[in-house]
Design an enzyme around this catalytic site. Sequence first.
Site, short mmCIF file in Angstrom:
data_model
loop_
_atom_site.label_atom_id
_atom_site.label_comp_id
_atom_site.label_asym_id
_atom_site.label_seq_id
_atom_site.Cartn_x
_atom_site.Cartn_y
_atom_site.Cartn_z
N ASP A 42 29.16 56.83 -27.63
CA ASP A 42 30.27 57.07 -26.69
C ASP A 42 29.60 56.88 -25.52
O ASP A 42 28.57 57.37 -24.98
CB ASP A 42 30.62 58.50 -26.76
N ASP A 81 23.04 55.10 -28.58
CA ASP A 81 24.09 56.08 -28.45
C ASP A 81 25.56 55.35 -28.70
O ASP A 81 25.59 54.04 -28.63
CB ASP A 81 23.99 56.64 -27.13
#
Length: 328
Positions: free
Chosen positions: A14, A12
Amino acid sequence: MLIDGYDTLLLDLDGVVYLGPHPIPAATESLKEAARSGIRLAYCTNNASRTPRAIAEHLTALGAPASVEDVVTSAQAAARLIAERVPAGSPVLVVGGMGLRTAVRQQGLRPVTTALDHPVAVVEGFTPDLSYSLLREGALAVRQGALFVAANADSTMPTSRGEVPGNGSLTQVIAHATGATPIVAGKPERPMHRESILRTGSQRPLVVGDRLDTDIEGATAASVDSLLVLTGVATPLDILTAGPRHRPTYIAADLSELHQPYPDITVEAGQWTCAAWTATWKDNSLSLEGHGDPVNALRAASAATWASVGHHSAAPAAVTSALELLSP
């Protein structure tokens, strides 16, 4: 090392690699080390607002090793989902930004902006300048029978100022106006994981994320291992009260722990021990004692809690007394 045995990191962005324009401490150096050791890096984001090229340029500017081919977005997963259901060249109304429009076009579909073009599908993805006119056209098209697809369903997204509304919140405008429920392509749903595997050819991936309800749930649904880092959304309370779908394989302070041995967690006589920390579950309550790295305390505490509550979720009140020891 924790990373040993995996061929790909499905990362991922953010809250894991960066937060807004700024890199998370230790992230870029840890990713460079992983790449040097032969691990494939795939940056998998539910944010559909930017193109893979823009994301790759952002990552390289921060010092992370990345190419356009290393980026997998929920926009790409959504576009593939639609392309597999409709004829090539079909009009698709894009309620979103350039990242989503580009993904739709790359799948051989024709992005449009009005229901007057009779789109076969409406796809919505986050963009910071989403307009009422696009929401209006999307609602009109869905009412006319168009397939409704959401790039992702994250209710919030992390920023340097705190959590703000995400695409899951924005899709509720069309959903509420039409009564239609969108098909979701992004994490934790299978289309996103499928897109990641198709693009990387991974045989043994490790999913790395900061959210239990997207990254970790997606890994659980795909039956692959997961690492939760404590640099983003998830809190110790979230972890301790997580249900089975939201329980990560590993917990780490940040990405640097990919390159460290993961500590053993042992259980004996109703006590779970990790390094110098011991957790006990008794009378429906968690107790914790020890010293040293608080992440080890969280590992022991979560193991004790999850084993004790089984397929249920622990009540917040049952773990409250231990929480003050769990801030990394």
